[in-house]
Design a protein around this motif. Structure first.
Motif, PDB file in Angstrom:
ATOM      1  N   GLN A   1      91.734  32.008  39.459  1.00  0.00           N
ATOM      2  CA  GLN A   1      91.635  33.450  39.655  1.00  0.00           C
ATOM      3  C   GLN A   1      92.892  34.163  39.152  1.00  0.00           C
ATOM      4  N   TYR A   2      94.069  33.599  39.463  1.00  0.00           N
ATOM      5  CA  TYR A   2      95.322  34.244  39.058  1.00  0.00           C
ATOM      6  C   TYR A   2      95.513  34.208  37.542  1.00  0.00           C
ATOM      7  N   ALA A   3      94.991  33.157  36.901  1.00  0.00           N
ATOM      8  CA  ALA A   3      95.069  33.085  35.435  1.00  0.00           C
ATOM      9  C   ALA A   3      94.276  34.236  34.814  1.00  0.00           C
ATOM     10  N   VAL A   4      93.092  34.499  35.372  1.00  0.00           N
ATOM     11  CA  VAL A   4      92.256  35.600  34.877  1.00  0.00           C
ATOM     12  C   VAL A   4      92.909  36.950  35.187  1.00  0.00           C
TER      13      VAL A   4
ATOM     14  N   TYR B   1      87.156  24.374  17.961  1.00  0.00           N
ATOM     15  CA  TYR B   1      87.842  25.567  18.479  1.00  0.00           C
ATOM     16  C   TYR B   1      89.262  25.354  18.995  1.00  0.00           C
ATOM     17  N   ALA B   2      89.734  24.118  19.038  1.00  0.00           N
ATOM     18  CA  ALA B   2      91.060  23.856  19.624  1.00  0.00           C
ATOM     19  C   ALA B   2      92.152  24.667  18.935  1.00  0.00           C
ATOM     20  N   GLU B   3      92.122  24.709  17.613  1.00  0.00           N
ATOM     21  CA  GLU B   3      93.165  25.410  16.861  1.00  0.00           C
ATOM     22  C   GLU B   3      93.157  26.906  17.197  1.00  0.00           C
ATOM     23  N   GLY B   4      91.958  27.498  17.213  1.00  0.00           N
ATOM     24  CA  GLY B   4      91.827  28.921  17.535  1.00  0.00           C
ATOM     25  C   GLY B   4      92.270  29.223  18.960  1.00  0.00           C
TER      26      GLY B   4
ATOM     27  N   LEU C   1      96.049  29.171  19.093  1.00  0.00           N
ATOM     28  CA  LEU C   1      96.589  30.383  18.465  1.00  0.00           C
ATOM     29  C   LEU C   1      96.558  31.569  19.445  1.00  0.00           C
ATOM     30  N   VAL C   2      95.412  31.739  20.118  1.00  0.00           N
ATOM     31  CA  VAL C   2      95.265  32.843  21.076  1.00  0.00           C
ATOM     32  C   VAL C   2      96.183  32.636  22.287  1.00  0.00           C
ATOM     33  N   LEU C   3      96.166  31.414  22.837  1.00  0.00           N
ATOM     34  CA  LEU C   3      96.971  31.128  24.035  1.00  0.00           C
ATOM     35  C   LEU C   3      98.463  31.326  23.785  1.00  0.00           C
ATOM     36  N   ASN C   4      98.898  31.068  22.561  1.00  0.00           N
ATOM     37  CA  ASN C   4     100.313  31.267  22.226  1.00  0.00           C
ATOM     38  C   ASN C   4     100.719  32.736  22.196  1.00  0.00           C
ATOM     39  N   THR C   5      99.715  33.637  22.169  1.00  0.00           N
ATOM     40  CA  THR C   5     100.047  35.070  22.159  1.00  0.00           C
ATOM     41  C   THR C   5     100.095  35.658  23.577  1.00  0.00           C
ATOM     42  N   PHE C   6      99.757  34.853  24.588  1.00  0.00           N
ATOM     43  CA  PHE C   6      99.780  35.345  25.971  1.00  0.00           C
ATOM     44  C   PHE C   6     101.215  35.691  26.355  1.00  0.00           C
TER      45      PHE C   6
END
Length: 316
Positions: free
Chosen positions: A196-199, A252-255, A258-263
């Motif tokens: 929940q906290y991640a979301v 989808y791992a690469e994508g 990429l997205v997670l690194n922008t968090f």
């Protein structure tokens, strides 16, 4: 089977809801509180809710509202409340010292077969139960608010909890119609709140960075991700969105990386974003008791309808 349902403030939502869940399954329930007035108002509220749910056809269990209500008794004496019980569920406010005091008192009066369980949503079992002589019988059974409509229960052991305590608690939760999950070890926030906290943190960042309005972020969940998460979790979603999990990761791992690194960093949950989110939600649901209670009632009706649909789909 004698069941002692233990709650310090029984007029609280979690305490009442737990009592109703146990009674619906046909178990005797004892509600404990130090204040008789709290118990009186809790009983009135339970009777009212049971009658209302029976009328609208959503009362759980095979027994009538009157039969279920007859299974619930009240008590202001701790020793009398624990007598004959096989399972004790503590529902005091989220205060470590208060909970430790309660379990310390129970530790002195219970036998070796009673399970001592806490409803805590975030206090670690090692902080709650360490030093108790009955520590092997201690466990966290964390429900989701409100447990009558949302069946998940997180079962979290203390490092010294006996495996039989875990198994007995799991079996009991299944028997009363809840959906128990076992944590193999304790971890901060357990699992539901970690997810929940991640979301929440990403939703907060998206609003704070001006990517989307608060109400639209909520809509992404309620009319998007939440639609499937009501029936399947994120891991099964991966499995079905490709030819299995391995295939999904290949594609989808690469994508995802990429997205997670922008968090961004963990939000402070203060300042301008609080005002922005609060304003948007207050326009939708004014922060006054009447409006909040009406929306909560609507939420519970939605959860009841969803629970009925899920039960129906399982039986199909």
């Amino acid at each position: 089977v004698g069941f002692c349902f233990f709650g310090f403030f029984c007029s609280g939502l979690i305490g009442r809801s737990w009592a109703m869940v146990f009674a619906a399954a046909g178990f005797k329930v004892k509600l404990y509180d130090i204040a008789q007035q709290q118990l009186t108002s809790a009983l009135e509220n339970i009777r009212e809710q049971m009658k209302e749910m029976e009328k609208s056809g959503v009362l759980k269990g095979a027994l009538s509202a009157d039969q279920q209500f007859a299974l619930i008794s009240v008590c202001t004496d701790l020793k009398a409340a624990a007598e004959g019980a096989t399972f004790i569920q503590e529902c005091t406010p989220e205060n470590l010292e208060l909970k430790k005091k309660i379990f310390g008192q129970l530790d002195l009066i219970v036998g070796d077969n009673v399970i001592l369980s806490s409803s805590t949503s975030c206090l670690l079992p090692s902080k709650l139960f360490s030093g108790l002589k009955h520590v092997k019988q201690c466990i966290v059974s964390h429900p989701v608010n409100p447990p009558y409509f949302v069946p998940l229960v997180e079962i979290v052991p203390h490092p010294e909890t006996d495996p039989s305590t875990i198994e007995r608690t799991y079996a009991l939760m299944k028997k009363i119609g809840q959906s128990p999950v076992k944590l193999n070890r304790e971890i901060e926030g357990f699992v539901l709140n970690r997810l929940q906290y991640a979301v929440i943190s990403e939703a907060w960042r998206l609003v704070g960075e001006g990517v989307m309005s608060p109400t639209d972020v909520d809509l992404v969940m309620s009319d998007g991700l939440g639609m499937r998460y009501a029936f399947i979790g994120p891991l099964e979603t991966m499995h079905l969105n490709a030819e299995g999990v391995s295939s999904y990761c290949e594609r989808y791992a690469e994508g995802m990386r990429l997205v997670l690194n922008t968090f961004g960093p963990i939000p402070e949950f203060s300042g301008e974003t609080v005002q922005k989110v609060n304003q948007a939600l207050s326009e939708k649901i004014p922060v006054v008791p009447k409006a909040l209670d009406a929306r909560r009632k609507w939420r519970d009706e939605c959860l009841t309808g969803l629970a009925k649909l899920k039960t129906q789909m399982k039986s199909d």
